[in-house]
Write an enzyme that holds these catalytic residues in place. Structure first.
Site, PDB file in Angstrom:
ATOM      1  N   GLY A   1       0.744  -0.694   0.484  1.00  0.00           N
ATOM      2  CA  GLY A   1       0.097  -0.111  -0.336  1.00  0.00           C
ATOM      3  C   GLY A   1       0.553   1.279   0.387  1.00  0.00           C
ATOM      4  O   GLY A   1       0.796   2.120  -0.291  1.00  0.00           O
ATOM      5  N   ASP A   2       1.786   1.457   1.266  1.00  0.00           N
ATOM      6  CA  ASP A   2       2.683   2.528   0.929  1.00  0.00           C
ATOM      7  C   ASP A   2       3.569   1.979  -0.952  1.00  0.00           C
ATOM      8  O   ASP A   2       3.330   3.730  -1.235  1.00  0.00           O
ATOM      9  CB  ASP A   2       3.908   2.032   1.916  1.00  0.00           C
ATOM     10  CG  ASP A   2       3.129   2.445   3.352  1.00  0.00           C
ATOM     11  OD1 ASP A   2       2.581   3.203   3.812  1.00  0.00           O
ATOM     12  OD2 ASP A   2       4.210   1.475   3.776  1.00  0.00           O
ATOM     13  N   SER A   3       4.436   1.262  -1.120  1.00  0.00           N
ATOM     14  CA  SER A   3       4.735   1.488  -2.114  1.00  0.00           C
ATOM     15  C   SER A   3       3.686   1.929  -3.463  1.00  0.00           C
ATOM     16  O   SER A   3       4.199   2.785  -4.460  1.00  0.00           O
ATOM     17  CB  SER A   3       5.863   0.250  -2.239  1.00  0.00           C
ATOM     18  OG  SER A   3       6.239  -0.019  -1.305  1.00  0.00           O
TER      19      SER A   3
ATOM     20  N   ALA B   1       3.187   5.793  -3.207  1.00  0.00           N
ATOM     21  CA  ALA B   1       4.770   6.490  -3.896  1.00  0.00           C
ATOM     22  C   ALA B   1       4.656   6.695  -5.416  1.00  0.00           C
ATOM     23  O   ALA B   1       4.901   7.160  -5.431  1.00  0.00           O
ATOM     24  CB  ALA B   1       5.750   5.963  -2.880  1.00  0.00           C
TER      25      ALA B   1
END
Length: 397
Positions: free
Chosen positions: A169-171, A174
């Site tokens: 999710g973070d990646s 980003a």
């Protein structure tokens, strides 16, 4: 700093990276990989928690902070906020992944910073976005994966929803933020003005959710976990071998025919149960069982070679040692070895995607906290040695 310098399509652009962990810094890594001058701002004496992450050894920092310059700056002080404004005046992008409203609380919101630099592109990555009733909530990648729908589909139906094994999710947020920044950069060429990129983790996950929403609104169908199989698409699964597993994807009619030939069972291709895409989907479980009973008699490498010889997509389930040994990885330099003052055997994924005319490269690994204070504050901002010493004495840097 290493003598080697970053190169790539973004060379000549400057990025100020605030925030920590993954959601903002991975965006900065992507830009640094392709030559942008990324100045990572960290809390004096503390630094990004990613400096301590990694299994057995804290090696993740070597990857996510590669090609970046590290400076220390206390943004909670007036002096620190003033220095950030000086950096912004000389920057093209500012990346932040604080909770929504944090920069505004410090007097560093986009309205103020864009008065200093009208061309500034502010990249904001957060759990829920900059607006809406949830915007002020703390949001981690795992929550965004759950809310965006991915966690419900990850794993086997016999178990609770699973993590996919990565901070995806973070990646994703980003990566979407980086894509938005490139769009905004193009628009700045037209208007001369920057804008805000608002990348919410849950929306980045939602963007990957294929047709799950219209399947519900139009057909009243809710997708659920299916494990390794793609429902009604067969054969496309992980199959046992005598020494591990192999993934075979032979769902297209012609490819399935070639698989049957390789199995020594050409009659299966014309069997009414398996002759068409729809029929194979209806008999998916029994077909997978039939193929698995055949594959378990051979080592994975033999099956991989047999599938290649017959034009059937197949591959082993790789782990890091498999990647290191694979000749294709080597030929394309998908992995790169980097010198490191503490770790002698640091290998990591190389820059991606590959650009033919302006390729990026990994010039150096994540640097020590504040390694570039003198360069950035002295050479870029023009501060004297005395001024830098005074800022350090006050705890500003």
């Amino acid at each position: 700093m290493t003598e080697s310098q970053p190169t790539g399509a973004l060379k000549g652009l400057r990025v100020i990276e605030l925030g920590q962990l993954i959601a903002g810094p991975f965006c900065g890594q992507l830009m640094a990989d392709h030559g942008a001058d990324v100045i990572k701002v960290e809390q004096p004496g503390v630094g990004d928690p990613m400096r301590e992450w990694g299994r057995n050894k804290p090696v993740w920092w070597s990857v996510i902070a590669r090609n970046k310059k590290s400076v220390t700056l206390n943004l909670r002080t007036t002096d620190g906020q003033d220095i950030l404004r000086e950096l912004v005046a000389k920057a093209d992008f500012l990346i932040e992944n604080f909770r929504a409203g944090t920069l505004e609380k410090w007097g560093l919101g986009y309205d103020e910073l864009s008065r200093i630099n009208p061309g500034l592109i502010m990249i904001r990555v957060s759990g829920y976005g900059q607006t809406g009733p949830y915007s002020s909530r703390a949001g981690y990648g795992s929550i965004g994966e759950a809310m965006g729908g991915m966690r419900n589909l990850a794993g086997d139906p016999s178990t609770p929803p699973s993590r996919v094994g990565l901070s995806i999710g973070d990646s994703l947020a980003a990566t979407m933020a980086c894509l938005g920044a490139m769009m905004a950069l193009h628009q700045r060429h037209v208007t001369g003005r920057g804008q805000v990129i608002d990348s919410a983790i849950y929306e980045a996950v939602l963007a990957m959710m294929e047709s799950t929403v219209p399947e519900y609104t139009e057909a009243n169908f809710i997708r659920e976990r299916t494990g390794a199989v793609l429902p009604n698409v067969s054969p496309s699964n992980v199959y046992p071998t005598s020494d591990g597993d192999i993934l075979i994807a032979a769902n297209q009619d012609s490819v399935f025919g070639r698989l049957c030939e390789a199995m020594g069972r050409p009659e299966l291709a014309s069997d009414p149960r398996y002759a068409t895409h729809t029929a194979r989907g209806q008999h998916q479980e029994e077909l997978d069982t039939l193929i698995g009973e055949w594959t378990r008699n051979f080592p994975a490498r033999h099956l991989e070679e047999l599938m290649e010889a017959n034009g059937v997509p197949a591959g082993k389930i790789y782990k890091a040692p498999d990647m290191m040994a694979d000749p294709h990885f080597k030929a394309r330099e998908a992995l790169v070895h980097m010198p490191h003052p503490d770790f002698a055997n640091i290998w990591m994924q190389n820059v991606f995607p590959k650009l033919s005319a302006t390729p990026g490269k990994v010039a150096w690994v994540g640097e020590p906290l504040g390694a570039h204070n003198d360069e950035v504050y002295g050479e870029l901002l023009g501060k004297s040695e005395g001024e830098i010493a005074a800022l350090k004495a006050r705890g500003t840097i």
